[in-house]
Design a protein around this motif. Structure first.
Motif, PDB file in Angstrom:
ATOM      1  N   ASP A 233       0.846  -1.191   0.000  1.00  0.00           N
ATOM      2  CA  ASP A 233       0.000   0.000   0.000  1.00  0.00           C
ATOM      3  C   ASP A 233       0.887   1.249   0.000  1.00  0.00           C
ATOM      4  O   ASP A 233       1.542   1.565   0.996  1.00  0.00           O
ATOM      5  N   LEU A 234       0.908   1.961  -1.135  1.00  0.00           N
ATOM      6  CA  LEU A 234       1.670   3.203  -1.265  1.00  0.00           C
ATOM      7  C   LEU A 234       0.755   4.423  -1.363  1.00  0.00           C
ATOM      8  O   LEU A 234       1.192   5.506  -1.753  1.00  0.00           O
ATOM      9  N   ARG A 235      -0.489   4.287  -0.974  1.00  0.00           N
ATOM     10  CA  ARG A 235      -1.398   5.424  -1.043  1.00  0.00           C
ATOM     11  C   ARG A 235      -0.935   6.536  -0.103  1.00  0.00           C
ATOM     12  O   ARG A 235      -0.505   6.280   1.025  1.00  0.00           O
ATOM     13  N   VAL A 289       0.339  -7.060  -5.698  1.00  0.00           N
ATOM     14  CA  VAL A 289      -0.593  -5.996  -6.062  1.00  0.00           C
ATOM     15  C   VAL A 289      -0.113  -4.744  -5.340  1.00  0.00           C
ATOM     16  O   VAL A 289       0.092  -4.750  -4.126  1.00  0.00           O
ATOM     17  N   LEU A 290       0.095  -3.665  -6.095  1.00  0.00           N
ATOM     18  CA  LEU A 290       0.586  -2.407  -5.535  1.00  0.00           C
ATOM     19  C   LEU A 290      -0.535  -1.382  -5.595  1.00  0.00           C
ATOM     20  O   LEU A 290      -1.049  -1.066  -6.666  1.00  0.00           O
ATOM     21  N   LEU A 291      -0.920  -0.852  -4.430  1.00  0.00           N
ATOM     22  CA  LEU A 291      -2.064   0.048  -4.322  1.00  0.00           C
ATOM     23  C   LEU A 291      -1.581   1.495  -4.286  1.00  0.00           C
ATOM     24  O   LEU A 291      -0.726   1.864  -3.473  1.00  0.00           O
ATOM     25  N   VAL A 292      -2.121   2.354  -5.180  1.00  0.00           N
ATOM     26  CA  VAL A 292      -1.713   3.751  -5.289  1.00  0.00           C
ATOM     27  C   VAL A 292      -2.946   4.649  -5.377  1.00  0.00           C
ATOM     28  O   VAL A 292      -4.058   4.177  -5.645  1.00  0.00           O
ATOM     29  N   ASN A 293      -2.718   5.961  -5.160  1.00  0.00           N
ATOM     30  CA  ASN A 293      -3.780   6.946  -5.380  1.00  0.00           C
ATOM     31  C   ASN A 293      -3.150   8.273  -5.785  1.00  0.00           C
ATOM     32  O   ASN A 293      -1.941   8.341  -6.040  1.00  0.00           O
ATOM     33  N   ASP A 294      -3.938   9.343  -5.819  1.00  0.00           N
ATOM     34  CA  ASP A 294      -3.393  10.620  -6.283  1.00  0.00           C
ATOM     35  C   ASP A 294      -2.482  11.270  -5.253  1.00  0.00           C
ATOM     36  O   ASP A 294      -1.893  12.321  -5.513  1.00  0.00           O
ATOM     37  N   GLY A 295      -2.341  10.658  -4.069  1.00  0.00           N
ATOM     38  CA  GLY A 295      -1.373  11.125  -3.081  1.00  0.00           C
ATOM     39  C   GLY A 295      -0.049  10.402  -3.183  1.00  0.00           C
ATOM     40  O   GLY A 295       0.901  10.721  -2.466  1.00  0.00           O
ATOM     41  N   PHE A 321       0.023  11.092  -8.435  1.00  0.00           N
ATOM     42  CA  PHE A 321       0.035  12.557  -8.520  1.00  0.00           C
ATOM     43  C   PHE A 321       0.700  13.056  -9.794  1.00  0.00           C
ATOM     44  O   PHE A 321       0.221  13.994 -10.436  1.00  0.00           O
ATOM     45  N   GLY A 322       1.818  12.481 -10.166  1.00  0.00           N
ATOM     46  CA  GLY A 322       2.501  12.918 -11.379  1.00  0.00           C
ATOM     47  C   GLY A 322       3.555  13.978 -11.135  1.00  0.00           C
ATOM     48  O   GLY A 322       3.591  15.001 -11.821  1.00  0.00           O
ATOM     49  N   LYS A 323       4.432  13.727 -10.139  1.00  0.00           N
ATOM     50  CA  LYS A 323       5.538  14.657  -9.879  1.00  0.00           C
ATOM     51  C   LYS A 323       6.837  13.875  -9.892  1.00  0.00           C
ATOM     52  O   LYS A 323       7.076  13.027  -9.034  1.00  0.00           O
ATOM     53  N   SER A 324       7.664  14.144 -10.862  1.00  0.00           N
ATOM     54  CA  SER A 324       8.939  13.441 -10.966  1.00  0.00           C
ATOM     55  C   SER A 324       9.950  14.361 -11.634  1.00  0.00           C
ATOM     56  O   SER A 324      10.180  14.302 -12.833  1.00  0.00           O
ATOM     57  N   LEU A 325      10.513  15.252 -10.819  1.00  0.00           N
ATOM     58  CA  LEU A 325      11.442  16.254 -11.315  1.00  0.00           C
ATOM     59  C   LEU A 325      12.700  16.280 -10.448  1.00  0.00           C
ATOM     60  O   LEU A 325      12.632  16.021  -9.245  1.00  0.00           O
TER      61      LEU A 325
END
Length: 522
Positions: A233-235, A289-295, A321-325
């Motif tokens: 769980d990576l939420r 199974v890897l659990l993710v969300n927008d956090g 979330f979409g942050k990878s900089l």
């Protein structure tokens, strides 16, 4: 003069409309600098107000930084306390465990560190910070704000927050928040067997240097209990250290496997991160199974992307979330500091995780982070087995699992911190009940008398809770989580939260898909 300018504008538009070649050519840097000087001079000579030229220059610099991307920022020397900044960098001052981003110039909550005292309070993503100890916020960037709020270990600060409710109304709330670091606690607060074959592990952050080791120890314990499949769980894991992402990937990928690639304008930014320490040979290669969300953001997205690209896990949940900089700090001659984006990060198959930030306002960049998004228009690539996976706005899951919308009554209960206010009295009146965390886990149900007592307490606080089976279920889950945290700390909270979470239950039904992916691996 103004009239002439206004009349001239339609003529330029008309030339474009008729299809003729536009008279506008690309401007040179010299011309733009000349225009900047002219504008500044016109303001200085003609503006009726007495203006501070330094403030105008800094506003222009900040505007230039903000136009580059939504994450770069500048800390002006005039607002930076060098001594406090140095103490903060040296770890002598403690932060509040709340992460803010600036949206339209205002600091807005984007995450609360799991395991912190603040996580027990009603502080929600989207809350706008308006005061600190009763004084208006004057910081202009997240780092400047962090330094300003920081203080002695264990001390507290009052955060004044403004919240937009579900019904569109606004609420002003104050929260007394303890200054603390969650990196002093384990990042794997829950690791237990959901059933006789399914292990569950919650990883809350990658900020400390023990995350990979804590995970390795937890997996060893679960394997000793007969685990044959794993739910990670990576939420709401906001990321942290990328070296920990590479080490965690080493639990499940062979040595030398690519975890991510980085690229920037300068050669020293370009890098390929590979698994250096691997447990591949001894690993049982159970389905994951890897659990993710927008956090799920930053380094945690790198783990999700690597395991998906190498067909090592089935990703379930909602887009991340979409942050990878990559970012770096650059000190200026006057003591100011610029934190600048210097590179982008891709998954092993070449996906860009970072959400698009060009041609979009900073406000919409953050506001749209949690909006439902499909795969249309997303950049894609192929996994090791040839499956199509998507990026360009976080890691897109293989299986979509979404939370239900929070009902208004539950939002009001949370706004007033009613569960936190009530649970202390309940625990004091029921000493020794339950006796152990295992007892709660074996029968995760609150007594009917407790539900009735909480309803009465809520009524006394001017909050009316409706009736119905769905309401009783939500009350059960909320009060069970509060009881587990009050009695057994973070490990109790995350264990019980997982057991009563319908998303975890649905994710545990996806192992057939995870097994099918694993079966095709070489």
């Amino acid at each position: 003069m103004i009239a002439a300018i206004v009349l001239a504008l339609p003529m330029a538009v008309s030339a474009q409309d008729t299809g003729s070649k536009s008279p506008i050519r690309p401007r040179s840097t010299g011309e733009d600098l000349q225009m900047f000087s002219q504008v500044l001079n016109q303001i200085r000579v003609n503006h009726p107000d007495s203006l501070d030229m330094h403030e105008l220059f800094m506003a222009a610099i900040e505007g230039m930084i903000h136009a580059a991307d939504p994450h770069s920022f500048v800390i002006p020397a005039v607002r930076l306390d060098p001594a406090k900044a140095a103490a903060y960098r040296d770890g002598k001052l403690y932060p509040v465990p709340v992460t803010f981003h600036y949206i339209d110039g205002a600091p807005v909550v984007v995450s609360i560190d799991p395991g912190s005292k603040a996580a027990e309070q009603d502080i929600l993503v989207g809350d706008e910070l308006v005061t600190i100890d009763g004084k208006p916020v004057d910081a202009g960037s997240p780092v400047e704000l962090d330094i300003g709020i920081a203080g002695a270990k264990g001390s507290s600060v009052t955060l004044g927050l403004e919240r937009r409710r579900i019904d569109g109304s606004f609420l002003r709330i104050d929260r007394v928040v303890k200054r603390e670091r969650v990196d002093e606690a384990t990042a794997v607060p829950a690791a237990f067997m959901l059933d006789k074959q399914t292990g569950y592990v919650r990883i809350t952050t990658f900020v400390n240097d023990r995350v990979a080791d804590d995970l390795h120890d937890a997996l060893g314990r679960l394997e000793g209990q007969g685990m044959t499949r794993l739910l990670i769980d990576l939420r709401d894991n906001g990321g942290g250290r990328v070296d920990q992402a590479a080490k965690i990937a080493g639990e499940f990928l062979p040595k030398g496997a690519i975890v991510y690639t980085a690229e920037g304008r300068k050669k020293d930014v370009t890098d390929t991160s590979r698994v250096s320490r691997s447990f591949w040979r001894s690993e049982k290669r159970y389905p994951i199974v890897l659990l993710v969300n927008d956090g799920t953001a930053s380094a945690s997205e790198l783990v999700a992307g690597a395991l998906q690209d190498h067909d090592r896990a089935l990703i379930a949940g909602t887009p991340t979330f979409g942050k990878s900089l990559l970012m770096a700090g650059f000190p200026m001659s006057d003591g100011s500091v610029i934190e600048l984006v210097i590179g982008h990060v891709r998954t092993p198959c070449g996906r860009v995780i970072q959400r698009q930030y060009h041609s979009i306002t900073r406000h919409d960049y953050y506001r749209l982070a949690g909006v439902e998004r499909d795969t249309v228009g997303r950049p894609s690539c192929k996994t090791d087995q040839g499956r199509t996976v998507y990026g360009g706005g976080g890691i897109y899951p293989d299986v979509r699992l979404s939370d239900e919308a929070q009902p208004l009554w539950l939002a009001r209960v949370r706004e007033n911190d009613l569960a936190l206010k009530w649970i202390g009295g309940y625990v004091s009146a029921n000493v020794g009940v339950p006796a152990t965390l295992d007892a709660v886990a074996a029968n995760p149900v609150m007594p009917g008398s407790a539900i009735a007592d909480f309803r009465s307490f809520a009524t006394q606080q001017s909050v009316t809770i409706p009736t119905g089976d769905d309401v009783d279920r939500d009350l059960q889950h909320m009060l069970l989580r509060a009881l587990a945290r009050a009695k057994f700390g973070d490990s109790g909270y995350y264990r019980i939260a997982a057991l009563v979470d319908p998303i975890v239950r649905r994710a545990a039904q996806q192992f057939d898909g995870a097994s099918a992916i694993l079966a095709k691996a070489p």
